[in-house]
Scaffold this motif. Structure first.
Motif, PDB file in Angstrom:
ATOM      1  N   GLU A   2     -17.501 -21.359 -10.336  1.00  0.00           N
ATOM      2  CA  GLU A   2     -18.837 -20.890 -11.167  1.00  0.00           C
ATOM      3  C   GLU A   2     -18.321 -19.632 -11.199  1.00  0.00           C
ATOM      4  O   GLU A   2     -17.803 -18.653 -10.602  1.00  0.00           O
ATOM      5  CB  GLU A   2     -20.014 -21.111 -10.046  1.00  0.00           C
ATOM      6  CG  GLU A   2     -20.307 -22.599  -9.041  1.00  0.00           C
ATOM      7  CD  GLU A   2     -20.567 -22.925 -10.411  1.00  0.00           C
ATOM      8  OE1 GLU A   2     -21.865 -22.961 -11.417  1.00  0.00           O
ATOM      9  OE2 GLU A   2     -20.646 -24.282 -10.394  1.00  0.00           O
ATOM     10  N   PRO A   3     -19.814 -18.504 -12.063  1.00  0.00           N
ATOM     11  CA  PRO A   3     -19.250 -17.076 -12.293  1.00  0.00           C
ATOM     12  C   PRO A   3     -19.672 -16.416 -10.829  1.00  0.00           C
ATOM     13  O   PRO A   3     -18.481 -15.107 -10.436  1.00  0.00           O
ATOM     14  CB  PRO A   3     -20.320 -17.415 -13.013  1.00  0.00           C
ATOM     15  CG  PRO A   3     -21.033 -18.205 -13.867  1.00  0.00           C
ATOM     16  CD  PRO A   3     -20.996 -19.454 -13.316  1.00  0.00           C
ATOM     17  N   GLU A   4     -20.824 -16.794 -10.311  1.00  0.00           N
ATOM     18  CA  GLU A   4     -21.086 -16.565  -9.207  1.00  0.00           C
ATOM     19  C   GLU A   4     -19.523 -16.156  -8.009  1.00  0.00           C
ATOM     20  O   GLU A   4     -19.578 -14.684  -6.875  1.00  0.00           O
ATOM     21  CB  GLU A   4     -21.901 -16.154  -8.120  1.00  0.00           C
ATOM     22  CG  GLU A   4     -22.956 -16.268  -8.730  1.00  0.00           C
ATOM     23  CD  GLU A   4     -23.352 -17.596 -10.281  1.00  0.00           C
ATOM     24  OE1 GLU A   4     -22.511 -18.834 -10.089  1.00  0.00           O
ATOM     25  OE2 GLU A   4     -23.994 -17.785 -10.563  1.00  0.00           O
ATOM     26  N   GLN A   5     -18.369 -16.816  -8.217  1.00  0.00           N
ATOM     27  CA  GLN A   5     -17.166 -16.893  -7.511  1.00  0.00           C
ATOM     28  C   GLN A   5     -15.865 -16.051  -7.401  1.00  0.00           C
ATOM     29  O   GLN A   5     -15.602 -15.899  -7.029  1.00  0.00           O
ATOM     30  CB  GLN A   5     -16.623 -18.214  -7.363  1.00  0.00           C
ATOM     31  CG  GLN A   5     -17.745 -19.291  -6.578  1.00  0.00           C
ATOM     32  CD  GLN A   5     -16.962 -20.804  -6.900  1.00  0.00           C
ATOM     33  OE1 GLN A   5     -16.339 -21.148  -8.469  1.00  0.00           O
ATOM     34  NE2 GLN A   5     -18.073 -22.026  -6.255  1.00  0.00           N
ATOM     35  N   ASP A  14     -15.140 -12.276  -7.702  1.00  0.00           N
ATOM     36  CA  ASP A  14     -15.551 -10.595  -8.081  1.00  0.00           C
ATOM     37  C   ASP A  14     -15.719  -9.486  -9.272  1.00  0.00           C
ATOM     38  O   ASP A  14     -14.555  -9.004  -9.672  1.00  0.00           O
ATOM     39  CB  ASP A  14     -15.111  -9.792  -6.270  1.00  0.00           C
ATOM     40  CG  ASP A  14     -15.831  -8.835  -5.972  1.00  0.00           C
ATOM     41  OD1 ASP A  14     -16.899  -8.262  -7.446  1.00  0.00           O
ATOM     42  OD2 ASP A  14     -15.366  -7.999  -5.309  1.00  0.00           O
ATOM     43  N   TRP A  15     -16.113 -10.007 -10.675  1.00  0.00           N
ATOM     44  CA  TRP A  15     -15.530  -9.175 -12.168  1.00  0.00           C
ATOM     45  C   TRP A  15     -16.282  -8.150 -11.505  1.00  0.00           C
ATOM     46  O   TRP A  15     -14.902  -6.987 -12.009  1.00  0.00           O
ATOM     47  CB  TRP A  15     -17.154  -9.935 -12.409  1.00  0.00           C
ATOM     48  CG  TRP A  15     -17.004 -11.395 -12.929  1.00  0.00           C
ATOM     49  CD1 TRP A  15     -17.779 -12.157 -12.171  1.00  0.00           C
ATOM     50  CD2 TRP A  15     -16.118 -12.063 -13.852  1.00  0.00           C
ATOM     51  NE1 TRP A  15     -17.396 -13.868 -12.908  1.00  0.00           N
ATOM     52  CE2 TRP A  15     -16.209 -13.419 -13.488  1.00  0.00           C
ATOM     53  CE3 TRP A  15     -14.917 -12.256 -14.381  1.00  0.00           C
ATOM     54  CZ2 TRP A  15     -15.502 -14.371 -14.249  1.00  0.00           C
ATOM     55  CZ3 TRP A  15     -13.968 -13.387 -14.931  1.00  0.00           C
ATOM     56  CH2 TRP A  15     -14.580 -14.847 -14.295  1.00  0.00           C
ATOM     57  N   ASP A  72     -27.213 -18.665 -18.895  1.00  0.00           N
ATOM     58  CA  ASP A  72     -25.968 -18.590 -18.617  1.00  0.00           C
ATOM     59  C   ASP A  72     -25.436 -17.368 -18.690  1.00  0.00           C
ATOM     60  O   ASP A  72     -24.767 -16.788 -17.956  1.00  0.00           O
ATOM     61  CB  ASP A  72     -24.998 -20.031 -19.698  1.00  0.00           C
ATOM     62  CG  ASP A  72     -25.786 -21.284 -19.059  1.00  0.00           C
ATOM     63  OD1 ASP A  72     -25.971 -21.820 -17.695  1.00  0.00           O
ATOM     64  OD2 ASP A  72     -25.734 -21.838 -20.211  1.00  0.00           O
ATOM     65  N   GLN A  96     -26.779 -14.917 -18.144  1.00  0.00           N
ATOM     66  CA  GLN A  96     -26.937 -13.272 -17.166  1.00  0.00           C
ATOM     67  C   GLN A  96     -26.398 -14.126 -16.101  1.00  0.00           C
ATOM     68  O   GLN A  96     -26.243 -12.940 -15.079  1.00  0.00           O
ATOM     69  CB  GLN A  96     -28.199 -14.011 -16.771  1.00  0.00           C
ATOM     70  CG  GLN A  96     -29.314 -12.735 -15.871  1.00  0.00           C
ATOM     71  CD  GLN A  96     -28.879 -11.333 -17.075  1.00  0.00           C
ATOM     72  OE1 GLN A  96     -29.361 -10.778 -18.149  1.00  0.00           O
ATOM     73  NE2 GLN A  96     -29.146 -10.546 -16.121  1.00  0.00           N
ATOM     74  N   ARG A  97     -25.981 -15.014 -15.271  1.00  0.00           N
ATOM     75  CA  ARG A  97     -25.313 -15.727 -14.593  1.00  0.00           C
ATOM     76  C   ARG A  97     -24.065 -14.638 -14.414  1.00  0.00           C
ATOM     77  O   ARG A  97     -23.980 -14.001 -13.156  1.00  0.00           O
ATOM     78  CB  ARG A  97     -24.798 -17.086 -13.905  1.00  0.00           C
ATOM     79  CG  ARG A  97     -26.081 -17.112 -13.984  1.00  0.00           C
ATOM     80  CD  ARG A  97     -25.666 -19.794 -13.697  1.00  0.00           C
ATOM     81  NE  ARG A  97     -24.526 -19.532 -12.434  1.00  0.00           N
ATOM     82  CZ  ARG A  97     -24.286 -20.572 -12.720  1.00  0.00           C
ATOM     83  NH1 ARG A  97     -24.448 -21.199 -13.594  1.00  0.00           N
ATOM     84  NH2 ARG A  97     -23.460 -20.574 -11.641  1.00  0.00           N
ATOM     85  N   PHE A  98     -22.963 -14.360 -15.507  1.00  0.00           N
ATOM     86  CA  PHE A  98     -22.227 -13.389 -15.435  1.00  0.00           C
ATOM     87  C   PHE A  98     -22.103 -12.324 -14.550  1.00  0.00           C
ATOM     88  O   PHE A  98     -21.776 -11.049 -14.368  1.00  0.00           O
ATOM     89  CB  PHE A  98     -21.311 -13.828 -16.256  1.00  0.00           C
ATOM     90  CG  PHE A  98     -20.678 -14.971 -16.987  1.00  0.00           C
ATOM     91  CD1 PHE A  98     -19.092 -15.118 -16.136  1.00  0.00           C
ATOM     92  CD2 PHE A  98     -20.811 -16.168 -17.452  1.00  0.00           C
ATOM     93  CE1 PHE A  98     -18.409 -16.647 -16.333  1.00  0.00           C
ATOM     94  CE2 PHE A  98     -20.270 -17.685 -17.046  1.00  0.00           C
ATOM     95  CZ  PHE A  98     -19.292 -17.567 -17.116  1.00  0.00           C
ATOM     96  N   ASP A 108     -25.425 -10.602 -13.819  1.00  0.00           N
ATOM     97  CA  ASP A 108     -25.408 -11.035 -12.604  1.00  0.00           C
ATOM     98  C   ASP A 108     -23.866 -10.459 -11.401  1.00  0.00           C
ATOM     99  O   ASP A 108     -24.358  -9.476 -10.379  1.00  0.00           O
ATOM    100  CB  ASP A 108     -26.186 -11.157 -11.841  1.00  0.00           C
ATOM    101  CG  ASP A 108     -27.655 -11.737 -12.696  1.00  0.00           C
ATOM    102  OD1 ASP A 108     -28.335 -10.425 -13.388  1.00  0.00           O
ATOM    103  OD2 ASP A 108     -28.611 -12.455 -12.909  1.00  0.00           O
ATOM    104  N   ALA A 109     -23.524 -11.285 -11.905  1.00  0.00           N
ATOM    105  CA  ALA A 109     -21.595 -11.187 -11.326  1.00  0.00           C
ATOM    106  C   ALA A 109     -21.071  -9.918 -11.258  1.00  0.00           C
ATOM    107  O   ALA A 109     -19.919 -10.009 -10.785  1.00  0.00           O
ATOM    108  CB  ALA A 109     -21.048 -12.059 -11.062  1.00  0.00           C
TER     109      ALA A 109
END
Ligand SMILES: NC(=O)c1ccc[n+]([C@@H]2O[C@H](COP(=O)([O-])OP(=O)(O)OC[C@H]3O[C@@H](n4cnc5c(N)ncnc54)[C@H](OP(=O)(O)O)[C@@H]3O)[C@@H](O)[C@H]2O)c1
Length: 352
Positions: free
Chosen positions: A87-90, A92-93, A113, A115-117, A119-120
């Protein structure tokens, strides 16, 4: 131009992700890229990542050193950090301090989708597929046709599809020279990972449950709508269909056009020969008159190779042309071209 090379990460290290990393490694040898891939994320384990980087059934052995040590995939001595998140949220980009993410998993196709990246902690994303609709993306780019429209403010960009990258330059040339009344396009495409090797419950599209290596398999395609997104002057004029064939790489487009003006085979072939030799499409479009088969274009970096031996006319306004493309290597090279241009524009004029 930034003092340090730009920092790029890959999400999804399958056919396209691996071709992107390898094509970048080849460009670095020629001094042709100002960015590094510093991390890659895939749900695969590190041993498989190392193995499939070193050995590739389609493009051959990796031309350089590949070694995994800890969480580093060393490519010619340079560490690419390997992550394993679904998952993108997993991830720490933000901690990776990347300038751009290349999304190559094929799992994300909407603005939500993307936006999830963001936001992360991802500053901007380049997708290796057309997004579901034009509203899902800040720009859809076919390099050589509209990449100059990027102004650096974009966050979500799509590199379109391999078929769009092949078809759009050809159709734009035809529209500008002989005019397009209507066109039919058939994509004859190599098998892909969304098909099973033997019949299997694999996909909700029933035809994609059938063995990729036993049949010519008709599949749905968004190519016509994808072309209209890039060339709105052709709205309502294009229809497309696609078949998957039992080969592992290299595809072609068979395009039939009802032209607005009379033309002939010599004029059409000359048009594409000139466009391949000079101007905006040089290096993206190639031209051949030789009696080729598809495997001759494996590892070819062009978006389209116009095959003059296949040009036909039925009357003065019914034209049929064929162009080949390496759906993996050509497209991966366009990912690099768009990434480099996007980074130059976004990070020098608009650095955040
Ligand atoms: N292949 C082509 O010729 C081509 C050309 C142009 C564009 N594209 C587009 O590029 C995209 C990728 O295609 P592909 O052929 O490279 O597919 P692929 O070989 O299946 O690669 C996708 C990779 O992403 C991994 N993955 C799946 N879910 C993930 C997640 N949540 N996070 C991170 N990685 C994940 C997959 O792992 P698993 O295998 O374990 O699921 C696989 O390694 C698709 O949208 C496709 O339409 C493909």
């Amino acid at each position: 131009m930034s003092a340090r090379p730009f920092r790029v990460a890959l999400n999804g290290y399958g056919r396209i992700g691996r071709c992107v990393l390898r094509a970048l490694s080849e460009r670095h040898k020629q001094g042709g890229a100002n960015f590094d891939i510093i991390a890659l994320n895939d749900i695969a384990d590190q041993a498989s990542i190392e193995y499939l980087t070193r050995f590739d059934s389609t493009h051959g052995r990796f031309p350089g050193e590949v070694r995994v040590e800890g969480d580093c995939l060393h490519i010619n001595g340079v560490c690419v950090q390997v992550l394993c998140a679904s998952e993108p949220e997993q991830v720490d980009w933000a901690a990776l301090e990347i300038d751009l993410l290349l999304e190559c998993s094929g799992q994300y196709a909407t603005r939500e989708d993307a936006q999830r990246f963001i936001d992360a902690g991802v500053p901007r994303v380049l997708f290796s597929q057309p997004m579901e609709s034009a509203a899902d993306v800040d720009a859809t780019i076919v390099y050589g046709v509209n990449h100059a429209t990027l102004d650096g403010s974009e966050r979500i960009v799509s590199n379109a599809s391999c078929t769009t990258n092949c078809g759009v330059p050809l159709l734009e040339l035809l529209e500008q020279s002989v005019g397009i009344e209507h066109a039919f396009i058939t994509t004859i495409h190599s098998a892909m990972n969304d098909q099973p090797v033997i019949d299997a419950y694999h996909h909700k599209d029933l035809r994609r449950t059938r063995s990729a290596f036993q049949s010519v398999v008709p599949v749905s395609t968004g190519l016509a709508r994808g072309i209209e997104r890039l060339l709105p002057q052709l709205n309502g004029k294009i229809q497309a269909k696609a078949v998957r064939v039992p080969t592992v790489n290299v595809s072609c487009l068979d395009i039939t056009v009802k032209t607005q003006r009379d033309t002939d085979i010599t004029f059409i072939n000359q048009l594409f020969k000139q466009a391949a030799a000079h101007g905006a499409l040089h290096g993206l479009l190639d031209y051949t008159e030789l009696p080729h088969a598809s495997c001759d274009f494996n590892h070819d970096p062009h978006s389209a190779i116009f095959d003059a031996s296949q040009t036909q006319m039925s009357g003065p306004r019914m034209l049929s042309i064929v162009a080949w493309f390496d759906n993996e290597w050509g497209f991966a090279n366009r990912m690099l071209d768009v990434a480099q241009h996007f980074l130059n524009i976004a990070c020098t004029t608009n650095r955040q």
